[in-house]
Design a protein around this motif. Structure first.
Motif, PDB file in Angstrom:
ATOM      1  N   PHE A  29       0.825  -1.207   0.000  1.00 40.05           N
ATOM      2  CA  PHE A  29       0.000   0.000   0.000  1.00 40.05           C
ATOM      3  C   PHE A  29       0.864   1.263   0.000  1.00 40.05           C
ATOM      4  N   THR A  30       0.208   2.390  -0.340  1.00 37.45           N
ATOM      5  CA  THR A  30       0.903   3.682  -0.308  1.00 37.45           C
ATOM      6  C   THR A  30       1.178   4.098   1.136  1.00 37.45           C
ATOM      7  N   GLU A  31       1.935   5.193   1.269  1.00 36.32           N
ATOM      8  CA  GLU A  31       2.366   5.719   2.567  1.00 36.32           C
ATOM      9  C   GLU A  31       1.161   6.107   3.442  1.00 36.32           C
ATOM     10  N   HIS A  32       1.159   5.622   4.686  1.00 32.43           N
ATOM     11  CA  HIS A  32       0.132   5.984   5.669  1.00 32.43           C
ATOM     12  C   HIS A  32       0.790   6.389   6.987  1.00 32.43           C
ATOM     13  N   GLY A  33       1.969   7.009   6.906  1.00 33.92           N
ATOM     14  CA  GLY A  33       2.719   7.345   8.120  1.00 33.92           C
ATOM     15  C   GLY A  33       2.489   8.779   8.569  1.00 33.92           C
ATOM     16  N   TYR A  34       3.533   9.348   9.206  1.00 36.96           N
ATOM     17  CA  TYR A  34       3.410  10.682   9.804  1.00 36.96           C
ATOM     18  C   TYR A  34       3.003  11.751   8.781  1.00 36.96           C
ATOM     19  N   ARG A  35       3.527  11.658   7.544  1.00 36.40           N
ATOM     20  CA  ARG A  35       3.178  12.667   6.537  1.00 36.40           C
ATOM     21  C   ARG A  35       1.669  12.695   6.321  1.00 36.40           C
ATOM     22  N   HIS A  36       1.112  11.477   6.026  1.00 37.32           N
ATOM     23  CA  HIS A  36      -0.331  11.380   5.785  1.00 37.32           C
ATOM     24  C   HIS A  36      -1.135  11.808   7.018  1.00 37.32           C
ATOM     25  N   LEU A  37      -0.735  11.328   8.187  1.00 35.92           N
ATOM     26  CA  LEU A  37      -1.522  11.576   9.405  1.00 35.92           C
ATOM     27  C   LEU A  37      -1.493  13.047   9.819  1.00 35.92           C
ATOM     28  N   ASN A  38      -0.312  13.672   9.730  1.00 36.18           N
ATOM     29  CA  ASN A  38      -0.223  15.093  10.081  1.00 36.18           C
ATOM     30  C   ASN A  38      -1.000  15.954   9.097  1.00 36.18           C
ATOM     31  N   LEU A  39      -0.934  15.569   7.829  1.00 41.69           N
ATOM     32  CA  LEU A  39      -1.665  16.341   6.812  1.00 41.69           C
ATOM     33  C   LEU A  39      -3.172  16.209   7.016  1.00 41.69           C
ATOM     34  N   VAL A  40      -3.649  14.985   7.250  1.00 40.39           N
ATOM     35  CA  VAL A  40      -5.089  14.773   7.447  1.00 40.39           C
ATOM     36  C   VAL A  40      -5.546  15.500   8.721  1.00 40.39           C
ATOM     37  N   ALA A  41      -4.718  15.438   9.775  1.00 36.99           N
ATOM     38  CA  ALA A  41      -5.063  16.125  11.028  1.00 36.99           C
ATOM     39  C   ALA A  41      -5.206  17.633  10.791  1.00 36.99           C
ATOM     40  N   SER A  42      -4.234  18.224  10.108  1.00 35.01           N
ATOM     41  CA  SER A  42      -4.299  19.682   9.941  1.00 35.01           C
ATOM     42  C   SER A  42      -5.387  20.071   8.948  1.00 35.01           C
ATOM     43  N   THR A  43      -5.614  19.253   7.910  1.00 31.72           N
ATOM     44  CA  THR A  43      -6.688  19.583   6.963  1.00 31.72           C
ATOM     45  C   THR A  43      -8.050  19.489   7.640  1.00 31.72           C
ATOM     46  N   ALA A  44      -8.273  18.431   8.419  1.00 27.30           N
ATOM     47  CA  ALA A  44      -9.564  18.252   9.094  1.00 27.30           C
ATOM     48  C   ALA A  44      -9.816  19.420  10.056  1.00 27.30           C
ATOM     49  N   ARG A  45      -8.762  19.820  10.772  1.00 25.86           N
ATOM     50  CA  ARG A  45      -8.885  20.953  11.702  1.00 25.86           C
ATOM     51  C   ARG A  45      -9.260  22.230  10.932  1.00 25.86           C
ATOM     52  N   GLN A  46      -8.551  22.443   9.811  1.00 25.84           N
ATOM     53  CA  GLN A  46      -8.783  23.656   9.010  1.00 25.84           C
ATOM     54  C   GLN A  46     -10.199  23.724   8.447  1.00 25.84           C
ATOM     55  N   ILE A  47     -10.697  22.591   7.974  1.00 30.60           N
ATOM     56  CA  ILE A  47     -12.042  22.565   7.386  1.00 30.60           C
ATOM     57  C   ILE A  47     -13.058  23.080   8.412  1.00 30.60           C
ATOM     58  N   LEU A  48     -12.994  22.531   9.631  1.00 33.19           N
ATOM     59  CA  LEU A  48     -13.978  22.946  10.639  1.00 33.19           C
ATOM     60  C   LEU A  48     -13.745  24.377  11.109  1.00 33.19           C
ATOM     61  N   THR A  49     -12.472  24.772  11.243  1.00 33.90           N
ATOM     62  CA  THR A  49     -12.177  26.148  11.665  1.00 33.90           C
ATOM     63  C   THR A  49     -12.720  27.133  10.643  1.00 33.90           C
ATOM     64  N   GLN A  50     -12.432  26.854   9.364  1.00 33.82           N
ATOM     65  CA  GLN A  50     -12.849  27.807   8.330  1.00 33.82           C
ATOM     66  C   GLN A  50     -14.370  27.874   8.187  1.00 33.82           C
ATOM     67  N   LEU A  51     -15.048  26.788   8.556  1.00 32.72           N
ATOM     68  CA  LEU A  51     -16.510  26.804   8.447  1.00 32.72           C
ATOM     69  C   LEU A  51     -17.181  27.289   9.727  1.00 32.72           C
ATOM     70  N   GLY A  52     -16.364  27.749  10.693  1.00 31.47           N
ATOM     71  CA  GLY A  52     -16.924  28.404  11.868  1.00 31.47           C
ATOM     72  C   GLY A  52     -17.303  27.471  13.017  1.00 31.47           C
ATOM     73  N   TYR A  53     -16.826  26.225  12.991  1.00 30.64           N
ATOM     74  CA  TYR A  53     -17.088  25.318  14.123  1.00 30.64           C
ATOM     75  C   TYR A  53     -16.188  25.713  15.286  1.00 30.64           C
ATOM     76  N   SER A  54     -16.502  25.197  16.483  1.00 32.15           N
ATOM     77  CA  SER A  54     -15.748  25.606  17.672  1.00 32.15           C
ATOM     78  C   SER A  54     -14.313  25.072  17.607  1.00 32.15           C
ATOM     79  N   GLN A  55     -13.444  25.740  18.367  1.00 30.46           N
ATOM     80  CA  GLN A  55     -12.038  25.349  18.409  1.00 30.46           C
ATOM     81  C   GLN A  55     -11.874  23.911  18.917  1.00 30.46           C
ATOM     82  N   ARG A  56     -12.715  23.547  19.890  1.00 29.00           N
ATOM     83  CA  ARG A  56     -12.614  22.211  20.465  1.00 29.00           C
ATOM     84  C   ARG A  56     -13.024  21.146  19.446  1.00 29.00           C
TER      85      ARG A  56
END
Ligand SMILES: [Fe+2]
Ligand SMILES: [Fe+2]
Length: 219
Positions: A29-56
């Protein structure tokens, strides 16, 4: 309150992440390590932040993003479900309250296109963040001649951008694909179900999902 930084510092969790990525490598399989996980974590956080969801809520999305593939340490099959149960064990041990735990583990359990559904906003953000990570750098097979379709599609993607427009309520995925490596058709062959899931996830967040490949709007 448990934060993404607490999760990252946990050496027990870290072993599962490294082993899971190692086993996926064994399976080709393709890479599923720190690069993928950190990117998904920051993208998921950004999506909710930009759409006005709470910080928590955005923090919970980041935690779910970082842990979403941890089930691969057990088995690739149903790794969403097994990962959710592992995350339950880890995060309850770290003192996360029940309401938050349920949010995070239901998101992890619902991130795979075979059975996933955007059951809450954290799950929806995780789905879009995970499925938008398609890129050349994820391919681990060094031999082009033996590339499978996943290697080919990932390798063909030279740029992938995700933009959230909170005013227009759109989530746009823009890809630049080298069509000499992979025709756009081949991308759809494996990504159609993923894109359909992204659309449902974007709709859950009251957004339209747009897909642009090589400048053409396809969705
Ligand atoms: Fe996954
Ligand atoms: Fe993933």
């Amino acid at each position: 309150m448990v934060t993404l930084e607490d999760v990252k510092r946990n050496s027990f969790i870290d072993s599962f992440i490294r082993k899971g990525n190692e086993y996926l490598g064994v399976l080709g399989f393709t890479e599923h390590g720190y690069r993928h996980l950190n990117l998904v974590a920051s993208t998921a956080r950004q999506i909710l932040t930009q759409l006005g969801y709470s910080q928590r809520e955005a923090e919970l999305a980041a935690i779910a993003g970082y842990l979403h593939d941890i089930g691969n340490a057990i088995s690739r099959n149903d790794h969403g479900i097994s990962g959710a149960l592992l995350a339950f064990y880890f995060l309850s041990g770290m003192g996360m309250p029940a309401e938050e735990l349920v949010t995070v583990i239901s998101a992890i359990a619902n991130h795979e296109e075979q059975y996933g559904q955007p059951v809450n906003s954290v799950a929806a953000a995780l789905i879009v963040a995970d499925k938008s990570d398609v890129h050349r750098s994820r391919v681990r097979n060094p031999d082009f001649a033996t590339f499978d379709i996943h290697d080919r599609v990932n390798y063909a993607v030279e740029h992938a951008f995700l933009t959230v427009n909170s005013g227009k309520r759109t989530i746009t995925m823009e890809l630049v694909i080298d069509i000499n490596i992979c025709p756009v058709m081949e991308y759809f062959e494996i990504f159609l179900t993923r894109m359909a899931l992204c659309r449902r996830a974007a709709n859950f967040l009251n957004c339209d999902f747009e897909l642009i490949i090589n400048g053409s709007r396809l969705l």
